[in-house]
Motif scaffolding. Sequence first.
Motif, PDB file in Angstrom:
ATOM      1  N   ILE A   8      72.195 -23.618 -26.992  1.00  0.00           N
ATOM      2  CA  ILE A   8      73.144 -22.835 -27.795  1.00  0.00           C
ATOM      3  C   ILE A   8      73.661 -21.640 -27.004  1.00  0.00           C
ATOM      4  O   ILE A   8      74.866 -21.340 -27.012  1.00  0.00           O
ATOM      5  CB  ILE A   8      72.481 -22.378 -29.113  1.00  0.00           C
ATOM      6  N   GLN A   9      72.755 -20.956 -26.303  1.00  0.00           N
ATOM      7  CA  GLN A   9      73.177 -19.803 -25.505  1.00  0.00           C
ATOM      8  C   GLN A   9      74.146 -20.211 -24.402  1.00  0.00           C
ATOM      9  O   GLN A   9      75.121 -19.505 -24.117  1.00  0.00           O
ATOM     10  CB  GLN A   9      71.947 -19.109 -24.893  1.00  0.00           C
ATOM     11  N   LYS A  10      73.900 -21.360 -23.787  1.00  0.00           N
ATOM     12  CA  LYS A  10      74.814 -21.853 -22.746  1.00  0.00           C
ATOM     13  C   LYS A  10      76.176 -22.195 -23.336  1.00  0.00           C
ATOM     14  O   LYS A  10      77.221 -21.934 -22.716  1.00  0.00           O
ATOM     15  CB  LYS A  10      74.207 -23.077 -22.052  1.00  0.00           C
ATOM     16  N   LEU A  11      76.189 -22.794 -24.531  1.00  0.00           N
ATOM     17  CA  LEU A  11      77.447 -23.109 -25.205  1.00  0.00           C
ATOM     18  C   LEU A  11      78.235 -21.830 -25.497  1.00  0.00           C
ATOM     19  O   LEU A  11      79.450 -21.776 -25.302  1.00  0.00           O
ATOM     20  CB  LEU A  11      77.175 -23.854 -26.520  1.00  0.00           C
ATOM     21  N   ILE A  12      77.532 -20.804 -25.988  1.00  0.00           N
ATOM     22  CA  ILE A  12      78.183 -19.530 -26.291  1.00  0.00           C
ATOM     23  C   ILE A  12      78.791 -18.926 -25.029  1.00  0.00           C
ATOM     24  O   ILE A  12      79.937 -18.463 -25.028  1.00  0.00           O
ATOM     25  CB  ILE A  12      77.178 -18.551 -26.936  1.00  0.00           C
ATOM     26  N   GLN A  13      78.020 -18.946 -23.937  1.00  0.00           N
ATOM     27  CA  GLN A  13      78.511 -18.381 -22.679  1.00  0.00           C
ATOM     28  C   GLN A  13      79.722 -19.147 -22.156  1.00  0.00           C
ATOM     29  O   GLN A  13      80.726 -18.545 -21.737  1.00  0.00           O
ATOM     30  CB  GLN A  13      77.387 -18.384 -21.635  1.00  0.00           C
ATOM     31  N   MET A  37      83.514 -18.462 -38.196  1.00  0.00           N
ATOM     32  CA  MET A  37      82.633 -19.618 -38.309  1.00  0.00           C
ATOM     33  C   MET A  37      81.171 -19.239 -38.104  1.00  0.00           C
ATOM     34  O   MET A  37      80.274 -19.783 -38.759  1.00  0.00           O
ATOM     35  CB  MET A  37      83.056 -20.706 -37.318  1.00  0.00           C
ATOM     36  N   ALA A  38      80.911 -18.293 -37.202  1.00  0.00           N
ATOM     37  CA  ALA A  38      79.531 -17.853 -36.967  1.00  0.00           C
ATOM     38  C   ALA A  38      78.960 -17.169 -38.212  1.00  0.00           C
ATOM     39  O   ALA A  38      77.801 -17.387 -38.582  1.00  0.00           O
ATOM     40  CB  ALA A  38      79.483 -16.915 -35.771  1.00  0.00           C
ATOM     41  N   LEU A  39      79.782 -16.333 -38.878  1.00  0.00           N
ATOM     42  CA  LEU A  39      79.324 -15.623 -40.061  1.00  0.00           C
ATOM     43  C   LEU A  39      79.213 -16.532 -41.287  1.00  0.00           C
ATOM     44  O   LEU A  39      78.403 -16.284 -42.178  1.00  0.00           O
ATOM     45  CB  LEU A  39      80.277 -14.460 -40.376  1.00  0.00           C
ATOM     46  N   VAL A  49      77.762 -26.325 -34.796  1.00  0.00           N
ATOM     47  CA  VAL A  49      78.921 -25.440 -34.964  1.00  0.00           C
ATOM     48  C   VAL A  49      79.394 -24.914 -33.614  1.00  0.00           C
ATOM     49  O   VAL A  49      80.598 -24.906 -33.312  1.00  0.00           O
ATOM     50  CB  VAL A  49      78.570 -24.274 -35.915  1.00  0.00           C
ATOM     51  N   ARG A  50      78.457 -24.491 -32.771  1.00  0.00           N
ATOM     52  CA  ARG A  50      78.823 -23.960 -31.445  1.00  0.00           C
ATOM     53  C   ARG A  50      79.409 -25.046 -30.552  1.00  0.00           C
ATOM     54  O   ARG A  50      80.330 -24.781 -29.771  1.00  0.00           O
ATOM     55  CB  ARG A  50      77.591 -23.330 -30.790  1.00  0.00           C
ATOM     56  N   GLU A  51      78.886 -26.254 -30.664  1.00  0.00           N
ATOM     57  CA  GLU A  51      79.420 -27.381 -29.892  1.00  0.00           C
ATOM     58  C   GLU A  51      80.857 -27.658 -30.313  1.00  0.00           C
ATOM     59  O   GLU A  51      81.728 -27.919 -29.466  1.00  0.00           O
ATOM     60  CB  GLU A  51      78.554 -28.618 -30.133  1.00  0.00           C
ATOM     61  N   GLN A  52      81.115 -27.588 -31.592  1.00  0.00           N
ATOM     62  CA  GLN A  52      82.455 -27.820 -32.131  1.00  0.00           C
ATOM     63  C   GLN A  52      83.430 -26.752 -31.630  1.00  0.00           C
ATOM     64  O   GLN A  52      84.562 -27.056 -31.222  1.00  0.00           O
ATOM     65  CB  GLN A  52      82.386 -27.801 -33.657  1.00  0.00           C
ATOM     66  N   LEU A  53      82.996 -25.508 -31.655  1.00  0.00           N
ATOM     67  CA  LEU A  53      83.846 -24.406 -31.182  1.00  0.00           C
ATOM     68  C   LEU A  53      84.165 -24.554 -29.696  1.00  0.00           C
ATOM     69  O   LEU A  53      85.303 -24.350 -29.264  1.00  0.00           O
ATOM     70  CB  LEU A  53      83.152 -23.066 -31.444  1.00  0.00           C
ATOM     71  N   TYR A  54      83.151 -24.914 -28.913  1.00  0.00           N
ATOM     72  CA  TYR A  54      83.364 -25.100 -27.470  1.00  0.00           C
ATOM     73  C   TYR A  54      84.371 -26.214 -27.206  1.00  0.00           C
ATOM     74  O   TYR A  54      85.277 -26.057 -26.374  1.00  0.00           O
ATOM     75  CB  TYR A  54      82.032 -25.411 -26.792  1.00  0.00           C
ATOM     76  N   GLN A  55      84.227 -27.323 -27.924  1.00  0.00           N
ATOM     77  CA  GLN A  55      85.153 -28.442 -27.737  1.00  0.00           C
ATOM     78  C   GLN A  55      86.574 -28.062 -28.132  1.00  0.00           C
ATOM     79  O   GLN A  55      87.546 -28.494 -27.499  1.00  0.00           O
ATOM     80  CB  GLN A  55      84.681 -29.652 -28.551  1.00  0.00           C
ATOM     81  N   MET A  56      86.717 -27.240 -29.170  1.00  0.00           N
ATOM     82  CA  MET A  56      88.037 -26.805 -29.607  1.00  0.00           C
ATOM     83  C   MET A  56      88.722 -25.959 -28.537  1.00  0.00           C
ATOM     84  O   MET A  56      89.910 -26.153 -28.237  1.00  0.00           O
ATOM     85  CB  MET A  56      87.932 -26.016 -30.911  1.00  0.00           C
ATOM     86  N   GLU A  84      86.764 -26.206 -43.615  1.00  0.00           N
ATOM     87  CA  GLU A  84      86.618 -27.660 -43.624  1.00  0.00           C
ATOM     88  C   GLU A  84      85.624 -28.113 -42.560  1.00  0.00           C
ATOM     89  O   GLU A  84      84.774 -28.983 -42.809  1.00  0.00           O
ATOM     90  CB  GLU A  84      87.980 -28.314 -43.387  1.00  0.00           C
ATOM     91  N   LEU A  85      85.708 -27.509 -41.376  1.00  0.00           N
ATOM     92  CA  LEU A  85      84.784 -27.862 -40.293  1.00  0.00           C
ATOM     93  C   LEU A  85      83.339 -27.525 -40.670  1.00  0.00           C
ATOM     94  O   LEU A  85      82.419 -28.295 -40.388  1.00  0.00           O
ATOM     95  CB  LEU A  85      85.189 -27.129 -39.011  1.00  0.00           C
ATOM     96  N   ILE A  86      83.162 -26.372 -41.303  1.00  0.00           N
ATOM     97  CA  ILE A  86      81.816 -25.961 -41.697  1.00  0.00           C
ATOM     98  C   ILE A  86      81.262 -26.880 -42.776  1.00  0.00           C
ATOM     99  O   ILE A  86      80.086 -27.266 -42.740  1.00  0.00           O
ATOM    100  CB  ILE A  86      81.822 -24.492 -42.178  1.00  0.00           C
ATOM    101  N   ARG A  87      82.107 -27.241 -43.744  1.00  0.00           N
ATOM    102  CA  ARG A  87      81.658 -28.155 -44.803  1.00  0.00           C
ATOM    103  C   ARG A  87      81.189 -29.489 -44.237  1.00  0.00           C
ATOM    104  O   ARG A  87      80.263 -30.112 -44.771  1.00  0.00           O
ATOM    105  CB  ARG A  87      82.787 -28.386 -45.810  1.00  0.00           C
ATOM    106  N   ASN A  88      81.821 -29.920 -43.149  1.00  0.00           N
ATOM    107  CA  ASN A  88      81.480 -31.208 -42.551  1.00  0.00           C
ATOM    108  C   ASN A  88      80.360 -31.116 -41.509  1.00  0.00           C
ATOM    109  O   ASN A  88      79.932 -32.142 -40.977  1.00  0.00           O
ATOM    110  CB  ASN A  88      82.718 -31.831 -41.899  1.00  0.00           C
TER     111      ASN A  88
END
Length: 273
Positions: A8-13, A37-39, A49-56, A84-88
């Motif tokens: 997760i930390q690597k994804l955030i970075q 999305m984080a909040l 969630v972090r993987e999704q954000l990185y891909q976006m 919608e992304l969070i719900r899924n």
Amino acid sequence: MKNEETHIQKLIQKTNVLVKSLQPANQAYFVDLITYMALSSVLHDEGAVREQLYQMVLDYADAENDGVSASEFFGQDPQAMADELIRNSPRISMRQVLDISISVGLMMALYRLLSSFANTSYLSIAPIVYLGDIVLGLTFILLIFGLLSKTVYVERKKWQPWLVSSALIGLGLLGRHLLSSVFGNVLVFLIPHPLDVFVLGLVCTIVIVIVWKDQLLKAMIFPILAFFLVGLLKRLTEAMQITDTLWTIGLPLIIIVSSLLLFFIYSWKRMRD
């Protein structure tokens, strides 16, 4: 668990690096999206969630080179898209919710122990009050995150989110005070001096060893050491019959305030990295 946290930390970075490479307007778009999305996803799988954000961000990076803005690429309603992304996204298990509750409760219990140690000549342990801390802690964390997420996509002053969170923290502290007033004398265990120094010193040492490798939680070490030092100072001044306000009020206040400033400065720097 440790491998997941590292991932997760690597994804955030990696996400932050990509966002910083974008144009200012597109950076702002993603900063708001990531914050929202984080909040809003406290009870969802953070890794997903972090993987999704990185891909976006990764998908959009090429589109920016073609002159397409983030709002054109993802649409004009990022909040609805994020919801919608969070719900899924997968929710965390009840066991993880329980783990979070226990962690929050243990943290609050530790600071209650430290507060007792710093203000009295003995260590007071009230199990019912600590159980209440677990409920209050998780409730107010969810409230703070939920209300802060609502401020991301509305017109606001910069100080408003801080006002909201400060007000909720104030209510939480009031709740803890009422909890102590009602149940503070129920099933209380007292540990006298000098055994209290040994017991709390051992607890603080264990906590420091646990949080030392976590770059964000490491900030807790400053107030932990400060409260413990103030407790030792109180016992010293009482043993030596010192009544000077510089020693009994001034110096403890300086130690506590300095530790809180170091806590916030360190946390702020780590969150920016």
